[in-house]
Design a protein around this motif. Structure first.
Motif, mmCIF file in Angstrom:
data_model
loop_
_atom_site.group_PDB
_atom_site.id
_atom_site.type_symbol
_atom_site.label_atom_id
_atom_site.label_comp_id
_atom_site.label_asym_id
_atom_site.label_seq_id
_atom_site.Cartn_x
_atom_site.Cartn_y
_atom_site.Cartn_z
ATOM 1 N N SER A 165 0.832 -1.185 -0.070
ATOM 2 C CA SER A 165 -0.089 0.206 -0.130
ATOM 3 C C SER A 165 0.684 1.356 0.103
ATOM 4 O O SER A 165 0.845 2.116 -0.740
ATOM 5 C CB SER A 165 -0.846 0.110 1.035
ATOM 6 N N VAL A 166 1.905 1.224 0.793
ATOM 7 C CA VAL A 166 2.885 2.484 0.999
ATOM 8 C C VAL A 166 3.492 2.487 -0.398
ATOM 9 O O VAL A 166 3.315 3.682 -1.099
ATOM 10 C CB VAL A 166 3.992 2.162 1.950
ATOM 11 N N SER A 186 5.974 -8.665 -7.449
ATOM 12 C CA SER A 186 6.047 -10.202 -8.111
ATOM 13 C C SER A 186 5.258 -9.948 -9.242
ATOM 14 O O SER A 186 4.539 -8.900 -9.657
ATOM 15 C CB SER A 186 5.024 -11.064 -7.140
ATOM 16 N N ARG A 188 2.970 -11.218 -10.737
ATOM 17 C CA ARG A 188 1.471 -11.199 -10.843
ATOM 18 C C ARG A 188 0.777 -9.667 -10.390
ATOM 19 O O ARG A 188 -0.123 -9.184 -10.921
ATOM 20 C CB ARG A 188 0.774 -12.113 -9.746
ATOM 21 N N ASN A 189 1.665 -8.884 -10.126
ATOM 22 C CA ASN A 189 1.417 -7.233 -9.824
ATOM 23 C C ASN A 189 2.003 -6.408 -10.837
ATOM 24 O O ASN A 189 1.769 -5.046 -10.515
ATOM 25 C CB ASN A 189 1.825 -7.087 -8.372
ATOM 26 N N TYR A 204 10.776 -9.514 -8.102
ATOM 27 C CA TYR A 204 11.446 -9.795 -7.081
ATOM 28 C C TYR A 204 11.665 -11.144 -6.693
ATOM 29 O O TYR A 204 12.479 -11.648 -5.993
ATOM 30 C CB TYR A 204 11.161 -8.894 -5.827
ATOM 31 N N ILE A 290 11.738 6.204 7.753
ATOM 32 C CA ILE A 290 10.607 6.930 7.948
ATOM 33 C C ILE A 290 9.693 6.298 9.101
ATOM 34 O O ILE A 290 9.642 5.158 9.330
ATOM 35 C CB ILE A 290 9.766 6.744 6.775
ATOM 36 N N VAL A 292 6.038 7.406 10.244
ATOM 37 C CA VAL A 292 5.020 8.271 9.722
ATOM 38 C C VAL A 292 4.377 9.387 10.858
ATOM 39 O O VAL A 292 4.351 8.990 12.111
ATOM 40 C CB VAL A 292 3.703 7.742 9.387
ATOM 41 N N ARG A 335 -0.296 -10.572 1.034
ATOM 42 C CA ARG A 335 -0.448 -10.542 -0.408
ATOM 43 C C ARG A 335 -1.594 -9.658 -0.753
ATOM 44 O O ARG A 335 -1.801 -9.761 -2.167
ATOM 45 C CB ARG A 335 -0.837 -12.261 -0.870
ATOM 46 N N ALA A 336 -2.135 -8.772 0.042
ATOM 47 C CA ALA A 336 -3.193 -7.841 -0.156
ATOM 48 C C ALA A 336 -2.325 -6.847 -1.233
ATOM 49 O O ALA A 336 -1.273 -6.495 -1.128
ATOM 50 C CB ALA A 336 -3.582 -7.034 0.807
#
Ligand SMILES: NC(=O)c1ccc[n+]([C@@H]2O[C@H](COP(=O)([O-])OP(=O)(O)OC[C@H]3O[C@@H](n4cnc5c(N)ncnc54)[C@H](OP(=O)(O)O)[C@@H]3O)[C@@H](O)[C@H]2O)c1
Length: 349
Positions: A165-166, A186, A188-189, A204, A290, A292, A335-336
């Motif tokens: 997400s980041v 990966s 698939r993404n 990766y 970092i 946040v 894996r989200a």
């Protein structure tokens, strides 16, 4: 609309996995407000890895249990409490881990209290379930790239973990100022990260990335290398002289898993990134981490990027409030693709 005295909230009752320690309590007091806080009727919240990491790793001397977990929210102000807001304002923001740990008032609840300086008005072009997933991840990306690494327009940036997400927010922020963005994810993404604007891509899963980058460095070295996965392995940093410009910055979200708290790991990290003198073989690149920071100014900038269509919300899945355990199962797969959201108010869009 009157506010009830009690509410439904999920409580983390002990240290352990969400499936073992989370309980839905139907008589949790609606919190009382301190000066400068507002009461928010939570429409949706989104899970972040820090939520289940606190639950499973933090000992009782760091966090008093039971407590209401989680941090991100989109909701409606029901008690503006004399602040700049009005009752009925639709907002989004996040409760930073520190105050929420002390006050046990997280966002997996129908109502939560939050400092008025930690929320801003929700852009009307996104729904509450879309908005809930933005604050922590998008602010982390924004602050890492611009406040920590000082990324400039048209520079080259590498984002390790473009589908976190980041990382996915970072791609969008970097593209918004015309940077050239290379990412790892990966296979698939690949389509997902390219749809957000990634120019270059590394899978990766097909071999050690640091070795591939070092043996075949980019023609124009990266000005910023953003590690968004939270890897324990420091190889991407220790090899970075081959692919990061001499004045460039390696910025990491930092690892948060049990091994990261071991003295031997902390010692190795400190030696590798801060103490090992460059003239004795230390890596000749700047390493930063970092953390946040809930800065109202930055959250306003993020919200404006959303209004301008430069930042798209990223939703992997939406779970009903009663199905929170399923939501944790999903985020804990790692894996989200996008945010795992919990619809707290069943009527929220
Ligand atoms: N320091 C801070 O202030 C701060 C703030 C927010 C988050 N964080 C940390 O940042 C990290 C990411 O958080 P998030 O919420 O963005 O995570 P997330 O959305 O849950 O990340 C899931 C994604 O990670 C990808 N992924 C998993 N392992 C990977 C690897 N080795 N290389 C590349 N991609 C990989 C997965 O893609 P595939 O399925 O394709 O592998 C999946 O798409 C976490 O460690 C979190 O604790 C730190």
């Amino acid at each position: 609309m009157s506010t009830p005295q009690t509410q439904n909230a999920w409580l983390a009752t002990a240290k352990g996995e969400p499936s073992e320690v989370l309980q839905l309590d139907e008589s949790v007091p609606v919190p009382k407000l301190n000066c400068g806080e507002v009461l928010v009727k939570v429409q949706a919240t989104a899970l972040n890895p820090i939520g289940y990491k606190i639950m499973t790793l933090f000992p009782n001397f760091l966090i008093k249990r039971p407590y209401i977990p989680e941090h991100d929210l989109a909701g409606i102000i029901v008690d503006a409490n004399g602040t700049e807001f009005q009752n009925g304002d639709e907002v989004f923001g996040f409760i930073p881990p520190q105050p929420s740990l002390k006050a046990h008032s997280g966002t997996l609840a129908q109502y939560t209290r939050i400092s008025a300086s930690h929320v801003v008005r929700r852009p009307i072009n996104i729904t509450p379930t879309q908005a809930a997933g933005i604050p922590v991840a998008a602010l982390t990306a924004y602050q890492a790239l611009f406040n920590v690494a000082h990324l400039k327009p048209e520079q080259h940036v590498f984002i390790n973990g473009g589908s976190t997400s980041v990382g996915a927010f970072a791609i969008q922020f970097a593209k918004a100022i015309g940077c050239n963005v290379t990412v790892s994810a990966s296979g698939r993404n690949e389509a997902f990260v390219r749809s957000l604007g990634a120019d270059g891509f590394f899978d990766y899963t097909t071999g050690p990335l640091h070795a591939r980058l070092a043996s075949n460095p980019p023609s124009s070295k990266y000005h910023v290398f953003f590690e968004t996965v939270g890897l324990l392995d420091l190889s991407l940093y220790t090899h970075s002289e081959s692919y990061l410009t001499p004045g460039g910055t390696f910025v990491s979200v930092g690892a948060v898993e049990s091994k990261a708290y071991e003295v031997s790991y902390i010692g190795k990290l400190l030696w590798t990134v801060f103490l090992h003198p460059r003239w004795l073989g230390g890596t000749k690149r700047t390493y930063k981490m970092i953390m946040v920071d809930n800065k109202r100014k930055d959250l306003e900038i993020v919200a404006q990027h959303v209004r301008d269509g430069k930042i798209k919300p990223l939703v992997d899945s939406v779970f009903a409030f009663e199905n929170v355990l399923k939501a944790y199962e999903r985020i804990m797969t790692s894996r989200a693709t996008g945010k795992v959201v919990v619809r707290v108010d069943p009527e929220a869009e």
